[in-house]
Design an enzyme around this catalytic site. Structure first.
Site, PDB file in Angstrom:
ATOM      1  N   HIS A 112      61.364  12.856  26.317  1.00 11.82           N
ATOM      2  CA  HIS A 112      60.325  12.136  25.571  1.00 11.82           C
ATOM      3  C   HIS A 112      60.898  11.021  24.697  1.00 11.82           C
ATOM      4  O   HIS A 112      60.146  10.232  24.136  1.00 11.82           O
ATOM      5  CB  HIS A 112      59.525  13.094  24.682  1.00 11.82           C
ATOM      6  CG  HIS A 112      58.712  14.087  25.455  1.00 11.82           C
ATOM      7  ND1 HIS A 112      57.819  13.702  26.441  1.00 11.82           N
ATOM      8  CD2 HIS A 112      58.664  15.451  25.414  1.00 11.82           C
ATOM      9  CE1 HIS A 112      57.260  14.792  26.970  1.00 11.82           C
ATOM     10  NE2 HIS A 112      57.751  15.860  26.364  1.00 11.82           N
TER      11      HIS A 112
ATOM     12  N   ASP B  84      59.415  18.344  34.464  1.00 13.98           N
ATOM     13  CA  ASP B  84      58.887  19.001  33.266  1.00 13.98           C
ATOM     14  C   ASP B  84      57.350  18.953  33.313  1.00 13.98           C
ATOM     15  O   ASP B  84      56.769  18.040  33.903  1.00 13.98           O
ATOM     16  CB  ASP B  84      59.414  18.256  32.026  1.00 13.98           C
ATOM     17  CG  ASP B  84      59.136  18.970  30.715  1.00 13.98           C
ATOM     18  OD1 ASP B  84      60.061  19.608  30.193  1.00 13.98           O
ATOM     19  OD2 ASP B  84      57.985  18.876  30.213  1.00 13.98           O
TER      20      ASP B  84
ATOM     21  N   ASP C  60      58.771  24.465  31.871  1.00  6.50           N
ATOM     22  CA  ASP C  60      57.473  24.751  31.238  1.00  6.50           C
ATOM     23  C   ASP C  60      56.309  24.639  32.226  1.00  6.50           C
ATOM     24  O   ASP C  60      55.146  24.755  31.836  1.00  6.50           O
ATOM     25  CB  ASP C  60      57.237  23.880  29.984  1.00  6.50           C
ATOM     26  CG  ASP C  60      57.748  22.463  30.113  1.00  6.50           C
ATOM     27  OD1 ASP C  60      58.026  22.031  31.249  1.00  6.50           O
ATOM     28  OD2 ASP C  60      57.870  21.775  29.083  1.00  6.50           O
TER      29      ASP C  60
ATOM     30  N   HIS D 272      55.472  18.130  31.009  1.00  3.56           N
ATOM     31  CA  HIS D 272      55.019  16.969  30.230  1.00  3.56           C
ATOM     32  C   HIS D 272      55.586  15.674  30.812  1.00  3.56           C
ATOM     33  O   HIS D 272      56.723  15.646  31.281  1.00  3.56           O
ATOM     34  CB  HIS D 272      55.451  17.129  28.764  1.00  3.56           C
ATOM     35  CG  HIS D 272      55.029  18.434  28.151  1.00  3.56           C
ATOM     36  ND1 HIS D 272      55.862  19.530  28.099  1.00  3.56           N
ATOM     37  CD2 HIS D 272      53.855  18.816  27.607  1.00  3.56           C
ATOM     38  CE1 HIS D 272      55.226  20.538  27.520  1.00  3.56           C
ATOM     39  NE2 HIS D 272      53.992  20.136  27.220  1.00  3.56           N
TER      40      HIS D 272
HETATM   41  C1  SP5 Z   1      60.522  18.543  26.066  1.00  7.03           C
HETATM   42  C2  SP5 Z   1      59.163  19.142  25.966  1.00  7.03           C
HETATM   43  O1  SP5 Z   1      58.803  19.980  26.786  1.00  7.03           O
HETATM   44  N1  SP5 Z   1      58.403  18.761  24.939  1.00  7.03           N
HETATM   45  C3  SP5 Z   1      57.104  19.323  24.846  1.00  7.03           C
HETATM   46  C4  SP5 Z   1      56.342  18.833  23.703  1.00  7.03           C
HETATM   47  C5  SP5 Z   1      54.988  19.477  23.721  1.00  7.03           C
HETATM   48  N2  SP5 Z   1      54.639  19.878  22.443  1.00  7.03           N
HETATM   49  C6  SP5 Z   1      53.394  20.524  22.335  1.00  7.03           C
HETATM   50  C7  SP5 Z   1      52.835  20.371  20.971  1.00  7.03           C
HETATM   51  C8  SP5 Z   1      53.264  21.456  20.031  1.00  7.03           C
HETATM   52  C9  SP5 Z   1      52.763  21.220  18.655  1.00  7.03           C
HETATM   53  N3  SP5 Z   1      53.019  22.370  17.893  1.00  7.03           N
HETATM   54  C10 SP5 Z   1      53.297  22.163  16.511  1.00  7.03           C
HETATM   55  C11 SP5 Z   1      54.103  23.314  16.021  1.00  7.03           C
HETATM   56  C12 SP5 Z   1      54.661  23.028  14.662  1.00  7.03           C
HETATM   57  N4  SP5 Z   1      53.715  23.321  13.646  1.00  7.03           N
HETATM   58 ZN    ZN Z   2      57.855  19.829  28.570  1.00  8.86          ZN
END
Ligand code: SP5
Ligand code: ZN
Length: 368
Positions: A165, A199, A288, A201
Site C-alpha cells: 500500500h 493480496d 488475507d 487488498h
Molecule cells: C497489507 C494489508 O493487507 N493491509 C490491509 C489494510 C486493511 N485494513 C483494514 C482496516 C482496519 C482498520 N482497523 C483499525 C484498527 C485500529 N483501531
Molecule cells: Zn491485504
C-alpha cells in the site's frame, strides 16, 4: 494423483530448496493497540511451518544502499519517515488525523500534521521503529531479488511490515516502504518485470510507483474498492498512463469468491503477464484471501493456495515472492506452505532447478 507433499523427497538437496530471507528484526515494530492486526506473531506463524517442511534454505539479509529506496519513493518522504521515526518516544506512536485533500503544495512543520501529509488513513501510525523495520523488509526483498539475478529461480522474502500500500510519497494500510516495488525496480535493470499482487487488498503502492512505466507490468487481483480497502483505487479503468498505458491491470472482484472463481481470474491475470514477456516475476503474496481472515471476505483454503501456486509456477519464470497481508494467524503457515508446494510442483520449475545444478535423482523433477 496423490498429494504433492507425498511426491517430493523428504530431504531435498540444498539447491532444490526455496531461498528464504526473513526480516529478522521485524518485532521491533509492534503497535500494541488492541485490534492492530499487523502483529509480529504473523511471521512466527509462517516461519515455524516453513522450517518444519524442510523445503526452504534460510539466507541472511544483506544491507542495500538507500538509493534503492529513493528509486521508488520520493526523497522528501523517505527523509521524513527516517527523521520522524527516530525522534519518537517508543511509547507514543503518532496517528495522522488531518489530510491535505485540497492542497498538497506546502508540507506542514508540525509532526502530527506532517504524518497526515504523507498518509492515506487514520489507522497506520508512525512509531519509533516503523522506519527501521520497513527498511529491513526492503533489504530482505532486495537480497532475494539479487539472488534471482544470480540464477536462483525461486525466493521468498518473508517480511513485515507489509509494503504494497506504500505509494511513492505516502504510507498507509499497515505499510511504510514498498518492498515488492523495490525488488521489481532492482530486477528491471536487467529486463522487463511483472508484479502480480495476490493480496485481498488492491496493490495501490506499486500501481502508483510504476503507473507511467511500460517495462514494469503491475497486476492486482483484489476485493472491489466499493467495499474493500483502499477504497479509492483498484478500479478496472485504472490502466496506466503515458508510456505505461496498458501496463497496469486491476481485477476487482465481488465480496464472495471461492477457489474455482478466483482461479478463473488468476488465469486471466497470468495470460496478461505472459503477453508482457517478463524476465522475472514478483508476487505480492497476501494471505488475507483466506477463509476467516478478519480483513477479507473470501474463502480460500490451503488447497486453493496450492492450486494458485501451481498456476503461477507454470509460467516458468524466475519468481520472487514478497509477503504482504494475511491476518488469520491459525492458517497463515499452512496457506503459505501450500502456495510454495504448488509453485514448486510444476515441471517447468523442476526443469529450472535442474539447470541450476540440482543433482540428478534427487531433483524435484524426477518425482513428478
Ligand atoms: C497489507 C494489508 O493487507 N493491509 C490491509 C489494510 C486493511 N485494513 C483494514 C482496516 C482496519 C482498520 N482497523 C483499525 C484498527 C485500529 N483501531
Ligand atoms: Zn491485504
Amino acid at each position: 494423483m496423490p498429494p504433492v507433499e507425498m511426491l517430493v523427497p523428504h530431504r531435498l538437496p540444498e539447491d532444490a530448496k526455496v531461498l528464504l530471507v526473513v526480516n529478522e528484526g521485524h518485532e521491533i515494530h509492534h503497535v500494541r493497540e488492541r485490534g492492530y492486526l499487523e502483529a509480529p506473531v504473523r511471521i512466527k506463524a509462517i516461519l515455524g511451518t516453513l522450517i518444519d517442511s524442510g523445503r526452504f534454505r534460510l539466507e541472511p539479509a544483506r544491507r542495500f544502499p538507500q538509493k534503492h529506496i529513493t528509486a521508488i519513493h520520493d526523497s522528501a518522504y523517505v527523509d521524513f519517515l527516517e527523521a520522524v521515526c527516530e525522534k519518537l518516544d517508543p511509547e507514543r506512536p503518532v496517528y495522522p488525523y488531518v489530510f491535505p485533500i485540497r492542497n498538497r503544495t506546502r508540507e506542514p512543520e508540525d509532526l502530527a500534521l506532517r504524518a497526515g501529509y504523507y498518509c492515506m488513513d487514520t489507522f497506520t501510525p508512525l512509531d519509533r521503529n516503523a522506519w527501521r523495520a520497513a527498511r529491513g523488509a526492503i533489504d530482505c526483498a532486495l537480497t532475494a531479488a539479487e539472488s534471482l539475478s544470480q540464477g536462483q529461480r525461486l525466493a521468498y522474502a518473508l517480511v513485515r511490515p507489509p509494503g504494497h500500500h506504500a505509494e511513492r510519497r505516502a504510507f498507509g494500510g499497515f505499510c511504510y516502504l514498498n518492498a515488492c516495488a523495490a525488488a521489481a525496480q532492482y530486477l528491471s535493470a536487467s529486463g522487463r518485470v511483472a508484479i502480480l499482487d495476490l493480496d485481498y487488498h488492491h496493490g495501490n503502492g506499486q500501481q502508483d510507483i510504476f503507473y507511467a512505466r511500460a517495462d514494469v507490468l503491475t497486476v492486482s487481483i483484489h476485493g472491489h474498492p466499493r467495499f474493500a480497502f483502499p477504497y479509492f483505487t483498484g478500479f478496472e479503468d485504472e490502466r496506466g498512463e503515458g508510456p505505461g498505458l496498458g501496463a497496469n491491470i486491476n481485477f476487482a472482484l465481488p465480496e464472495e469468491i471461492d477457489g474455482p472463481a478466483y482461479r478463473e481470474t488468476l488465469a486471466d491475470a497470468l495470460a496478461q503477464i505472459v503477453c508482457h514477456r517478463p524476465t522475472a516475476l514478483v508476487v505480492a503474496l497476501g494471505l488475507d484471501t483466506a477463509r476467516r481472515d478478519p480483513t477479507g471476505t473470501w474463502s480460500l483454503r490451503a488447497r486453493d493456495f496450492m492450486e494458485n501456486g501451481r498456476m503461477v509456477g507454470r509460467l516458468g519464470l524466475p519468481t520472487l515472492v514478497v509477503q504482504e497481508g494475511g491476518y488469520y494467524t491459525r492458517s497463515l503457515g499452512r496457506n503459505a506452505l501450500a502456495f510454495f508446494e504448488g509453485l514448486t510442483a510444476t515441471p517447468s520449475v523442476a526443469r529450472q532447478s535442474r539447470e541450476a545444478g540440482t543433482r540428478g535423482g534427487r531433483a524435484i523433477s524426477t518425482t513428478i
